[in-house]
Write a protein that holds these residues in place. Structure first.
Motif, PDB file in Angstrom:
ATOM      1  N   MET A   1     120.281  27.511  -3.563  1.00 52.83           N
ATOM      2  CA  MET A   1     120.130  26.264  -2.827  1.00 52.83           C
ATOM      3  C   MET A   1     119.528  25.203  -3.740  1.00 52.83           C
ATOM      4  N   ARG A   2     118.656  25.619  -4.619  1.00 52.02           N
ATOM      5  CA  ARG A   2     118.054  24.676  -5.584  1.00 52.02           C
ATOM      6  C   ARG A   2     119.131  24.023  -6.447  1.00 52.02           C
ATOM      7  N   THR A   3     120.096  24.803  -6.891  1.00 47.26           N
ATOM      8  CA  THR A   3     121.203  24.254  -7.686  1.00 47.26           C
ATOM      9  C   THR A   3     122.011  23.250  -6.866  1.00 47.26           C
ATOM     10  N   LEU A   4     122.290  23.577  -5.603  1.00 53.33           N
ATOM     11  CA  LEU A   4     123.019  22.640  -4.744  1.00 53.33           C
ATOM     12  C   LEU A   4     122.231  21.346  -4.571  1.00 53.33           C
ATOM     13  N   GLU A   5     120.926  21.465  -4.413  1.00 52.72           N
ATOM     14  CA  GLU A   5     120.086  20.270  -4.280  1.00 52.72           C
ATOM     15  C   GLU A   5     120.109  19.436  -5.558  1.00 52.72           C
ATOM     16  N   GLU A   6     120.149  20.084  -6.722  1.00 49.03           N
ATOM     17  CA  GLU A   6     120.241  19.349  -7.985  1.00 49.03           C
ATOM     18  C   GLU A   6     121.579  18.617  -8.086  1.00 49.03           C
ATOM     19  N   LEU A   7     122.649  19.235  -7.616  1.00 46.45           N
ATOM     20  CA  LEU A   7     123.945  18.564  -7.600  1.00 46.45           C
ATOM     21  C   LEU A   7     123.935  17.396  -6.625  1.00 46.45           C
ATOM     22  N   MET A   8     123.247  17.582  -5.500  1.00 45.02           N
ATOM     23  CA  MET A   8     123.115  16.494  -4.524  1.00 45.02           C
ATOM     24  C   MET A   8     122.331  15.324  -5.107  1.00 45.02           C
ATOM     25  N   GLU A   9     121.351  15.612  -5.923  1.00 52.86           N
ATOM     26  CA  GLU A   9     120.576  14.551  -6.566  1.00 52.86           C
ATOM     27  C   GLU A   9     121.494  13.702  -7.453  1.00 52.86           C
ATOM     28  N   LEU A  10     122.441  14.343  -8.131  1.00 53.30           N
ATOM     29  CA  LEU A  10     123.414  13.592  -8.922  1.00 53.30           C
ATOM     30  C   LEU A  10     124.250  12.695  -8.015  1.00 53.30           C
ATOM     31  N   ALA A  11     124.707  13.236  -6.902  1.00 57.67           N
ATOM     32  CA  ALA A  11     125.514  12.457  -5.958  1.00 57.67           C
ATOM     33  C   ALA A  11     124.718  11.282  -5.403  1.00 57.67           C
ATOM     34  N   ARG A  12     123.471  11.510  -5.104  1.00 52.42           N
ATOM     35  CA  ARG A  12     122.607  10.464  -4.545  1.00 52.42           C
ATOM     36  C   ARG A  12     122.501   9.264  -5.478  1.00 52.42           C
TER      37      ARG A  12
END
Length: 192
Positions: free
Chosen positions: A23-34
Motif C-alpha cells: 500500500m505504501r508503494t501505491l501511495e507513493e505512486l499516488m503522490e506522483l499523480a497528485r
C-alpha cells in the motif's frame, strides 16, 4: 535516463504474484499523480487503491485483457497483478478530465517502472459490476484501472512490419511483441 524508463514501461499482462505491491508503494505512486498538471487545476480524479486479495479478485473479474490476443483470456491465477489503482472521474460532464486521466496514469506507470514494477492501463471493463463492488454513486465515473505488479513476461518493442499491422502478438515462447511506428512515420513536417 527518461528514455530508458519509458522503454521499460510496457503494458505488462503477466505478473509474479509472489512479489506483493505494498500500500505504501501505491501511495507513493499516488503522490506522483497528485503533483501532475490538471486542466484548469480542477483535479477531478479520485482513486481506489487495492492490495487486498478479495478486492483484487473482484477487480480482476471486471477486466477484459488484451483484445488482440483473441485466444487468451487474461492472466492465469499464478500470473495476476498484486495491486490495482481504480481511477475515478468526479466531473463526468467535463471533457478535459480525460487529459488528466492520461497524464496521471502514465506518470504512475513510469513511477512503477522506476521501482522495478510494471503495469497495464485497462479501459475495457465492466464498470457497473465494479461500481457495485465498491458501492460507488452513479456520479462517480470509473474511467480506467491500472493493474500493477512484478512483471513476469518479456515484452519487446519491434518496428511495425511491412504489412503495417500494429497488432501486438506473442511467439511460441510467450514473448510479447509490440510493433511501434518508426520516428520518420510520425513526423509530418520539420521546420527550422
Amino acid at each position: 535516463m527518461l528514455k530508458d524508463l519509458v522503454k521499460a514501461n510496457r503494458s505488462y499482462r503477466r505478473f509474479d504474484p509472489s512479489v506483493p505491491v505494498s500500500m505504501r508503494t501505491l501511495e507513493e505512486l499516488m503522490e506522483l499523480a497528485r503533483l501532475c498538471p490538471s486542466a484548469a487545476n480542477r483535479q477531478p480524479l479520485r482513486f481506489l487503491l487495492s492490495t487486498a486479495p478479495a478486492d483484487n479478485e473482484a477487480i480482476f473479474a471486471c477486466l477484459k485483457w488484451a483484445a488482440y490476443l483473441t485466444d487468451w483470456d487474461g492472466p492465469a491465477p499464478a500470473e495476476r497483478p498484486t495491486a490495482y489503482i481504480v481511477m475515478i472521474n468526479t466531473a463526468r460532464e467535463w471533457e478535459f478530465a480525460r487529459f488528466d486521466l492520461g497524464i496521471m496514469a502514465q506518470t504512475m506507470l513510469l513511477g512503477a517502472a522506476e521501482k522495478g514494477l510494471g503495469g497495464c492501463m485497462i479501459g475495457a471493463l465492466n464498470r457497473d459490476r465494479l461500481r457495485t463492488h465498491f458501492s460507488l454513486p452513479p456520479e462517480m465515473e470509473i474511467s480506467l484501472v491500472l493493474a500493477l505488479g512484478q512483471p513476469a513476461e518479456d515484452v519487446r518493442i519491434v518496428d511495425v512490419p511491412a504489412d503495417g499491422s500494429i497488432r501486438y502478438y506473442r511467439d511460441e515462447a510467450g514473448v510479447h511483441y509490440v510493433p511501434k511506428r518508426r520516428l520518420g512515420e510520425l513526423i509530418l513536417e520539420k521546420r527550422s
